[in-house]
Design a protein around this motif. Structure first.
Motif, mmCIF file in Angstrom:
data_model
loop_
_atom_site.group_PDB
_atom_site.id
_atom_site.type_symbol
_atom_site.label_atom_id
_atom_site.label_comp_id
_atom_site.label_asym_id
_atom_site.label_seq_id
_atom_site.Cartn_x
_atom_site.Cartn_y
_atom_site.Cartn_z
ATOM 1 N N ASP A 51 -1.931 -5.563 8.451
ATOM 2 C CA ASP A 51 -2.491 -5.652 7.107
ATOM 3 C C ASP A 51 -3.271 -4.388 6.753
ATOM 4 O O ASP A 51 -3.212 -3.891 5.631
ATOM 5 C CB ASP A 51 -3.406 -6.890 7.030
ATOM 6 C CG ASP A 51 -3.971 -7.078 5.639
ATOM 7 O OD1 ASP A 51 -3.172 -7.177 4.685
ATOM 8 O OD2 ASP A 51 -5.208 -7.097 5.504
ATOM 9 N N LEU A 52 -3.991 -3.861 7.756
ATOM 10 C CA LEU A 52 -4.772 -2.646 7.524
ATOM 11 C C LEU A 52 -3.860 -1.440 7.286
ATOM 12 O O LEU A 52 -4.220 -0.516 6.548
ATOM 13 C CB LEU A 52 -5.701 -2.417 8.722
ATOM 14 C CG LEU A 52 -6.930 -1.536 8.544
ATOM 15 C CD1 LEU A 52 -7.729 -1.882 7.296
ATOM 16 C CD2 LEU A 52 -7.823 -1.660 9.783
ATOM 17 N N VAL A 53 -2.690 -1.445 7.880
ATOM 18 C CA VAL A 53 -1.717 -0.380 7.605
ATOM 19 C C VAL A 53 -1.338 -0.412 6.128
ATOM 20 O O VAL A 53 -1.394 0.610 5.425
ATOM 21 C CB VAL A 53 -0.457 -0.530 8.496
ATOM 22 C CG1 VAL A 53 0.648 0.430 8.045
ATOM 23 C CG2 VAL A 53 -0.815 -0.292 9.964
ATOM 24 N N HIS A 54 -0.999 -1.609 5.636
ATOM 25 C CA HIS A 54 -0.634 -1.733 4.220
ATOM 26 C C HIS A 54 -1.787 -1.302 3.305
ATOM 27 O O HIS A 54 -1.593 -0.559 2.350
ATOM 28 C CB HIS A 54 -0.243 -3.189 3.892
ATOM 29 C CG HIS A 54 1.124 -3.551 4.347
ATOM 30 N ND1 HIS A 54 2.262 -3.207 3.657
ATOM 31 C CD2 HIS A 54 1.549 -4.221 5.459
ATOM 32 C CE1 HIS A 54 3.333 -3.668 4.305
ATOM 33 N NE2 HIS A 54 2.918 -4.273 5.404
ATOM 34 N N MET B 196 5.379 -2.423 17.198
ATOM 35 C CA MET B 196 4.642 -1.433 16.410
ATOM 36 C C MET B 196 5.185 -1.388 14.988
ATOM 37 O O MET B 196 6.373 -1.603 14.760
ATOM 38 C CB MET B 196 4.795 -0.052 17.068
ATOM 39 C CG MET B 196 4.194 1.112 16.292
ATOM 40 S SD MET B 196 4.309 2.679 17.260
ATOM 41 C CE MET B 196 3.929 3.884 15.978
ATOM 42 N N MET B 197 4.301 -1.139 14.017
ATOM 43 C CA MET B 197 4.777 -0.833 12.670
ATOM 44 C C MET B 197 4.054 0.414 12.188
ATOM 45 O O MET B 197 2.976 0.761 12.670
ATOM 46 C CB MET B 197 4.591 -2.013 11.719
ATOM 47 C CG MET B 197 3.198 -2.516 11.575
ATOM 48 S SD MET B 197 2.562 -2.152 9.919
ATOM 49 C CE MET B 197 3.773 -2.931 8.888
ATOM 50 N N GLN C 179 7.827 3.654 3.722
ATOM 51 C CA GLN C 179 7.021 2.451 3.510
ATOM 52 C C GLN C 179 6.712 1.787 4.859
ATOM 53 O O GLN C 179 7.479 1.929 5.812
ATOM 54 C CB GLN C 179 7.785 1.459 2.623
ATOM 55 C CG GLN C 179 7.993 1.925 1.191
ATOM 56 C CD GLN C 179 6.728 1.843 0.326
ATOM 57 O OE1 GLN C 179 5.717 1.259 0.729
ATOM 58 N NE2 GLN C 179 6.779 2.459 -0.845
ATOM 59 N N PRO C 180 5.599 1.059 4.946
ATOM 60 C CA PRO C 180 5.283 0.372 6.203
ATOM 61 C C PRO C 180 6.463 -0.482 6.672
ATOM 62 O O PRO C 180 7.010 -1.258 5.881
ATOM 63 C CB PRO C 180 4.079 -0.501 5.826
ATOM 64 C CG PRO C 180 3.430 0.218 4.686
ATOM 65 C CD PRO C 180 4.568 0.832 3.912
ATOM 66 N N GLN C 181 6.823 -0.316 7.935
ATOM 67 C CA GLN C 181 7.988 -1.023 8.476
ATOM 68 C C GLN C 181 7.936 -0.968 9.989
ATOM 69 O O GLN C 181 7.177 -0.178 10.556
ATOM 70 C CB GLN C 181 9.280 -0.381 7.977
ATOM 71 C CG GLN C 181 9.443 1.069 8.344
ATOM 72 C CD GLN C 181 10.626 1.702 7.587
ATOM 73 O OE1 GLN C 181 11.723 1.755 8.098
ATOM 74 N NE2 GLN C 181 10.364 2.153 6.370
#
Lengths: 148, 148
Positions: free
Chosen positions: B83-86, B111-112, B102-104
């Protein structure tokens, strides 16, 4: 966004050359490595320098761009005294690096520095700046040069 | 040669744009700045990220080369959860950055990550890797991905 860098990743064409320089030449110890893909070296508390196969980095970023020509950045060490600057530059040269600027006074009063390019293209600044120190808690204290 | 990076210096064409992004956009606080010349931000214990006027960096290295086109490296943050990545990528985009990926999910299992380019050309990887942690003494502990 917190003010942190956890990984410095550099695109490298020849990971074997990187290993010869950093491990065999300078005595660094990889934290983790995957031959032909990546080498991680701890570079500060909580941080690693990652040398990543250049083509793999382009694929990983995946935007169709070419990100694999190292340039536009330097990494630096600030050492305790001028003698250590000379000795570090000598050691890097013996390990296969190219001196771009011999140790000499820098623009900041009292500071001296050199620039050295490693065999895979990373430019290092090797310096002694008496106005720089690190507190016990890791805070960098930087005395701005006195213009007077 | 000790295994330390004290300064990451990046060549920047537009220091005002850098300031708008990092200070106004992301809330970072410069440790030291000289308008039109350099901005220093603490980036790890004992380390600063220095954004340096591109032409001044070429002059400082002084070997007649052009070192002022950022490329071939990324800086990364490894965050606590996905969530913090987004949220971090969203904040960077609102501050003027360009999303390259994009986050993936990343190649490492569990890992993302995302890739984002800031307005002055620095490519950031914003990631969550559950196999990465930092011990109390600052040592990075990296659990290699299980190939099995």
């Amino acid at each position: 966004m917190d003010q942190d860098v956890h990984i410095i990743t550099v695109a490298v064409d020849d990971l074997d050359a990187a290993r010869r320089f950093y491990v065999s030449g300078l005595g660094w110890r990889p934290l983790f490595e995957e031959p032909g893909e990546i080498q991680f070296y701890q570079s500060a508390p909580g941080q690693v320098l990652g040398l990543f196969d250049a083509e793999a980095l382009d694929v990983d970023i995946g935007d169709g761009g070419v990100h694999s020509r190292p340039g536009g950045f330097t990494l630096a060490q600030n050492l305790h005294d001028a003698d250590l600057v000379h000795r570090t530059v000598d050691r890097m040269e013996r390990a296969g690096a190219t001196i771009l600027k011999q140790p000499q006074p820098a623009a900041v009063p009292g500071m001296m520095h050199a620039y050295v390019r490693d065999p895979v293209g990373i430019v290092w600044e090797i310096a002694h700046n008496p106005g720089w120190r690190i507190d016990d808690d890791g805070a960098v204290v930087f005395d701005a040069p006195d213009a007077g």
